[in-house]
Design a protein around this motif. Structure first.
Motif, short mmCIF file in Angstrom:
data_model
loop_
_atom_site.label_atom_id
_atom_site.label_comp_id
_atom_site.label_asym_id
_atom_site.label_seq_id
_atom_site.Cartn_x
_atom_site.Cartn_y
_atom_site.Cartn_z
N ASP A 169 1.35 1.73 -0.12
CA ASP A 169 1.60 1.01 1.13
C ASP A 169 1.38 -0.49 0.96
OD1 ASP A 169 2.24 3.33 2.42
OD2 ASP A 169 0.33 3.56 3.46
N ALA B 52 6.40 6.76 8.17
CA ALA B 52 5.39 6.08 7.36
C ALA B 52 3.98 6.22 7.92
CB ALA B 52 5.74 4.60 7.24
N ARG C 250 4.92 -1.75 0.96
CA ARG C 250 5.10 -1.95 2.40
C ARG C 250 4.09 -2.99 2.88
NH1 ARG C 250 7.67 1.77 5.16
NH2 ARG C 250 6.26 1.57 6.93
N ARG D 258 -0.85 1.91 8.70
CA ARG D 258 -0.66 3.35 8.79
C ARG D 258 -1.41 3.88 10.01
NH1 ARG D 258 -2.02 4.57 3.80
NH2 ARG D 258 -3.88 5.79 4.16
#
Length: 362
Positions: A74, A23, A78, A83
């Motif tokens: 993201d 990721a 997520r 990141r």
């Protein structure tokens, strides 16, 4: 219609898993994974069963290959994730040659031989510069290993082993120095693969990141173009007495000096890694020199040392007023006038052409 053209619903599964990358993969790693997986699952290779898989790979790339869409994915899929991929750096100016055919000058075995010979002869100054340089993105190499054919993966593993055999154990244990050499080694054996799987600006950015530390350290004077003046300053720092330290503490009422070191208007530290390394190393050496006689120098003394070292490293580029401002605390506190040094000429932005790294050509 692409996700950019309309607010498409987010895919239900893990797009990073579709592309077989972590990721925190960099943009370059995502591009490599997309192209490599398309080749693997192309209907001409995998038959009709590969068509649906290829479509899913393209969808994953549509989302993760676009910075805005990736950020949305993201954030929504997520939450709370961070990141860690390296942010893009703007491509260098027109004087920086592209890497498209940079391997044409020497054959692979000769490039490898010259590079390994150079690794074995790295000087103490070069190793210290490597330790201060920006680390190459070895996580990028780790992310794309799974897409390498066995022959190329074996070449990567072989050159890693050969590099380790040619450096002292103490050097190998120094993370920055080791990683900087490995970055250049990876670029050497992965160059054709990266050229095949990346378009611009990803291609040049990948090469530049892998070799940035090596180019900024190897073949460079210890403190850059003004090494003589900086060396004299470090020696003076080594001889500081108690009155000098008190003078540095008391200068201008002991006001805390800013930790931000300015650069000349026409120089960008992001594009001049060799000079940035020179500044970091000069400040480190000056602080260590003071510490030989006076352990644990104060924050103000360290700040004065760093500012003066930085000014001397970039003396050829600073105007007289800015140089005087940066060195004021040192001159007032120690009485050292910092006598003018010989003209060192213009700075080198990224390194020099060396036989182990053939010149890049258009």
């Amino acid at each position: 219609m692409s996700p950019r053209q309309r607010p498409a619903p987010l895919p239900d599964d893990d797009l990073y898993r579709r592309l077989e990358v972590p990721a925190n993969a960099s943009a370059e790693a995502i591009e490599v994974a997309w192209r490599a997986l398309l080749k693997r699952h192309h209907p001409d290779v995998a038959g009709d069963d590969g068509l649906e898989h290829a479509k899913r790979i393209n969808v994953a790339h549509d989302w993760l290959g676009d910075a805005e869409l990736r950020a949305r994915y993201d954030a929504e899929r997520r939450p709370g994730s961070v990141r860690l991929g390296i942010p893009p750096r703007a491509p260098r100016g027109a004087d920086w040659r592209t890497s498209a055919r940079r391997h044409a000058v020497l054959d692979a075995s000769e490039r490898r031989r010259r590079f390994l010979e150079r690794v074995a002869t790295l000087s103490a100054d070069e190793l210290d510069r490597l330790a201060c340089a920006e680390s190459p993105p070895l996580a990028f190499v780790a992310a794309i290993r799974r897409f390498l054919l066995p022959e190329r993966l074996a070449a990567v593993e072989a050159i890693e082993a050969e590099v380790r055999d040619r450096v002292a154990p103490a050097v190998w244990a120094r993370g920055h120095s080791r990683d900087a050499v490995l970055g250049a080694a990876h670029d050497l054996v992965l160059g054709e693969f990266l050229d095949e799987h990346l378009d611009e600006p990803f291609r040049e950015r990948a090469h530049e990141r892998l070799t940035r530390a090596w180019d900024a350290a190897v073949g460079q004077p210890r403190y850059g173009p003004n090494t003589a003046a900086v060396s004299a300053f470090v020696d003076r720092a080594r001889r500081l007495g108690g009155a000098d330290l008190k003078g540095l503490e008391d200068t201008r009422g002991g006001a805390v000096l800013s930790a931000v070191l300015p650069w000349p208007p026409d120089l960008d530290p992001a594009e001049n890694e060799a000079l940035r390394v020179s500044s970091v190393l000069a400040a480190r050496d000056a602080t260590a020199a003071v510490g030989e006689r006076w352990p644990a120098p104060s924050r103000r003394v360290r700040a004065s040392l760093a500012r003066t070292a930085h000014a001397l490293v970039l003396r050829h580029a600073f105007g007289a007023d800015q140089f005087a401002s940066l060195t004021a605390a040192w001159r007032e506190g120690t009485g050292d006038p910092l006598a003018p040094s010989a003209n060192a000429g213009p700075p080198r932005a990224g390194g020099v052409n060396r036989p182990d790294r053939p010149p890049r050509t258009r």
